[in-house]
Write a protein that holds these residues in place. Sequence first.
Motif, short mmCIF file in Angstrom:
data_model
loop_
_atom_site.label_atom_id
_atom_site.label_comp_id
_atom_site.label_asym_id
_atom_site.label_seq_id
_atom_site.Cartn_x
_atom_site.Cartn_y
_atom_site.Cartn_z
N ASN A 479 -60.94 -2.83 20.50
CA ASN A 479 -61.43 -3.39 19.37
C ASN A 479 -61.81 -2.35 18.28
OD1 ASN A 479 -61.76 -6.12 17.98
ND2 ASN A 479 -63.96 -5.52 18.28
N PRO A 480 -60.96 -2.16 17.17
CA PRO A 480 -60.09 -2.67 16.61
C PRO A 480 -58.66 -2.35 16.95
CG PRO A 480 -60.79 -1.20 15.04
CD PRO A 480 -61.70 -1.02 16.15
N VAL A 481 -57.47 -2.92 16.50
CA VAL A 481 -56.20 -2.45 16.71
C VAL A 481 -55.71 -2.54 15.44
CG1 VAL A 481 -53.97 -3.02 17.64
CG2 VAL A 481 -56.08 -3.67 18.94
N LEU A 482 -54.92 -1.23 15.06
CA LEU A 482 -54.27 -1.14 13.84
C LEU A 482 -52.77 -1.25 14.24
CD1 LEU A 482 -55.57 2.38 12.45
CD2 LEU A 482 -56.16 -0.15 11.33
N GLU A 524 -57.68 -9.61 10.42
CA GLU A 524 -58.74 -9.96 9.22
C GLU A 524 -58.43 -9.17 7.99
OE1 GLU A 524 -61.63 -11.41 9.41
OE2 GLU A 524 -61.51 -11.87 11.58
N GLY A 525 -57.39 -8.61 7.90
CA GLY A 525 -56.91 -8.09 6.74
C GLY A 525 -56.04 -6.75 6.94
N ARG A 526 -55.90 -6.02 5.71
CA ARG A 526 -54.89 -4.85 5.70
C ARG A 526 -55.52 -3.72 5.34
NH1 ARG A 526 -49.00 -7.01 3.46
NH2 ARG A 526 -48.31 -8.08 5.42
N ALA A 527 -55.13 -2.55 5.86
CA ALA A 527 -55.69 -1.38 5.47
C ALA A 527 -54.50 -0.31 5.23
CB ALA A 527 -56.50 -0.82 6.53
N GLY A 528 -54.11 -0.08 3.76
CA GLY A 528 -52.88 0.54 3.59
C GLY A 528 -51.68 -0.22 4.45
N ASP A 531 -51.84 -3.55 9.33
CA ASP A 531 -52.67 -4.83 9.56
C ASP A 531 -53.73 -4.25 10.58
OD1 ASP A 531 -50.84 -6.02 7.95
OD2 ASP A 531 -49.43 -6.70 9.70
N LEU A 532 -55.02 -4.83 10.22
CA LEU A 532 -55.88 -4.75 11.02
C LEU A 532 -56.59 -5.83 11.75
CD1 LEU A 532 -58.23 -2.61 11.42
CD2 LEU A 532 -59.57 -3.51 9.61
N TRP A 533 -56.36 -5.57 12.96
CA TRP A 533 -56.73 -7.03 14.13
C TRP A 533 -58.12 -6.62 14.81
CZ3 TRP A 533 -53.31 -11.25 15.22
CH2 TRP A 533 -52.08 -11.12 14.38
N CYS A 534 -58.89 -7.55 15.17
CA CYS A 534 -59.95 -7.55 16.04
C CYS A 534 -60.03 -8.59 17.07
CB CYS A 534 -61.22 -7.81 15.17
SG CYS A 534 -61.58 -5.78 14.63
N ARG A 543 -64.26 -6.99 9.96
CA ARG A 543 -64.87 -7.06 8.66
C ARG A 543 -65.57 -5.84 8.00
NH1 ARG A 543 -65.11 -12.13 10.85
NH2 ARG A 543 -67.21 -11.79 11.65
N HIS A 544 -66.37 -5.44 8.93
CA HIS A 544 -67.20 -4.21 8.65
C HIS A 544 -66.42 -2.85 8.09
CE1 HIS A 544 -70.49 -1.20 8.71
NE2 HIS A 544 -69.80 -0.43 9.36
N ILE A 545 -65.14 -2.93 8.63
CA ILE A 545 -64.09 -1.58 8.39
C ILE A 545 -63.80 -2.06 6.88
CG2 ILE A 545 -62.04 -0.57 8.90
CD1 ILE A 545 -62.63 -1.17 11.76
#
Length: 558
Positions: A479-482, A524-528, A531-534, A543-545
């Motif tokens: 946690n997290p997983v990209l 929870e969203g994307r970072a470049g 995909d960002l998973w928690c 969400r903090h990231i």
Amino acid sequence: MSHQPPRSVTLNGSNLVGLAVSWAFPLVAGAALGMSLVYIAIRPQWGDQTWLLFAARRMLDGPWRGFESLAEANPPLIIWLSAIPVVLGRALDIRLAAALQGCLAALVAFSVLWSTVLLRRGTAVNSTRFAGWFALVLLFATVVHPWLHYGQREHIMLLLVLPYLIMAAGRIDGQVPSGREAVVAGLCAGIGFLLKPHHLLVVLAVEALLLIRARHVRSLCRPEAAAMIAAGLGYVAAIGLWTPDYLLKLLPLALNTYYDYHHAELWELISPMRALKMVLLTLLWAILYRRLAHRALATVLLLAGTGAALACFLQLKGHEYQFLPAIAFFDLLFGVIAIDCWLQWAAQRTVAMPRDLAAAGATLMFAATIALCYPLQLAKAAHGYTDDRIAVQQAVSHDIQTKATVLILSTSAEAFFEQVLDRDWEWGSRFMCLWMLPAIINAERAAILNETAEPAAMRDASALTRNAVAADLARWQPNPVLVDRCQDERIAPCMGIGTLRVNLLQWLEQDPAFAAAWANYVQEGRAGPYDLWCRKEASDVCRHILASPEVTATAHQK
């Protein structure tokens, strides 16, 4: 009292040439030592090296479960060697990467100094001067030129096998080393070649040369050769005793799938300019062979360079660092030819120079080179190699707590292990990345296209991969997983798979165990490109990231 006019000193052309010749070595030595020190002190961005440090850390921390703990495609010797800087780093309470730098610096010093000592024993004219000049070429070939790939297995192999090669050249010239020294050289070379077994072609070429020169099979019965064979047999026994899972589980997987990962065609492996350099140096060796005082060393290096180049072709991978040994051997070949010709030309032109003056000149050049190179190299290392994925990995790392367990589902994640080590994270997988996927996906698609059954070996590899990833997800609960969007044609293809497009999650979720474990995660969203998973119960981490300025800056990336 009569006054005599002061005596004038006239510098004619021969005196100027003599001064230039005499000043050449101390000035070049100061520059080479200064540049080498800077290149050793400032390292480039590491990938494979930091992954291997992490692998050694996991091995040492235990409990060791074989394939369930770690699944590295490369044979385990490099992980065992990487345990040395891990132990030293912990004992000295320094970064593990810094400990590896220190070990590499010690290995460079060991290899260069020992090689220089071997050359000084030569019977050729100016053997001492030749050894001094060649030591500078060694620093260039082992430190300066390969800087971008410093610490790769090929680089370590190069440093370990150099004394063996120089000893082989010495034997052709009639020098017989002591038995102990020969055994150590053979053990070092054996370890080096076992790091990259393809380069046993170098051994075959050099041993064939010794056999031809000696004209008797007894030339093969030497301490170096015996030590290399003993190292190989001991290594196989150690794998069977300590890591049997590598032979029983991982090796079959690697043999069936690793071929397609970073695969390159033969014509892609060597640039035209590099091929031209190799051909020209071979022609230069052939033309000047009879004039060289160190022709045996030149011949050994030519064979080593040719064998290393063929070894690179056999691997069929598009990694630049795999060509490092061949480049170094041809650099050293040019160095032997150039130094030999220089010393023959300069023999009658050198003038006496006070040692204090030579030392002062070398020291001044040493300091000037450091002052010039240090800021340039520091800036080069700070920028390093980066792309959208590495930029996001670095941005995300600022907002993940220490001791966290993280994971990137991708076909390439080695650059991330710099942060994994520095932040003392756990890695939520036994694999560095999903390097087996290109071969598996290609086999699946070929079977569908040709309406044939998928090969049993590839079905087994597919099932093993899915089961392993699912088990790791349940065991480590990262946690997290990209998750890399390798299927998204708006972004660059994932590394190592060419133009292949595949939805990683879709492929993994065909396994019920993975689907069940993955049901506990939410996107929870994307970072470049990721995909960002928690985990659902700890989604605030994602969400903090995503709220951090560093990650927000990557939002413009698709």
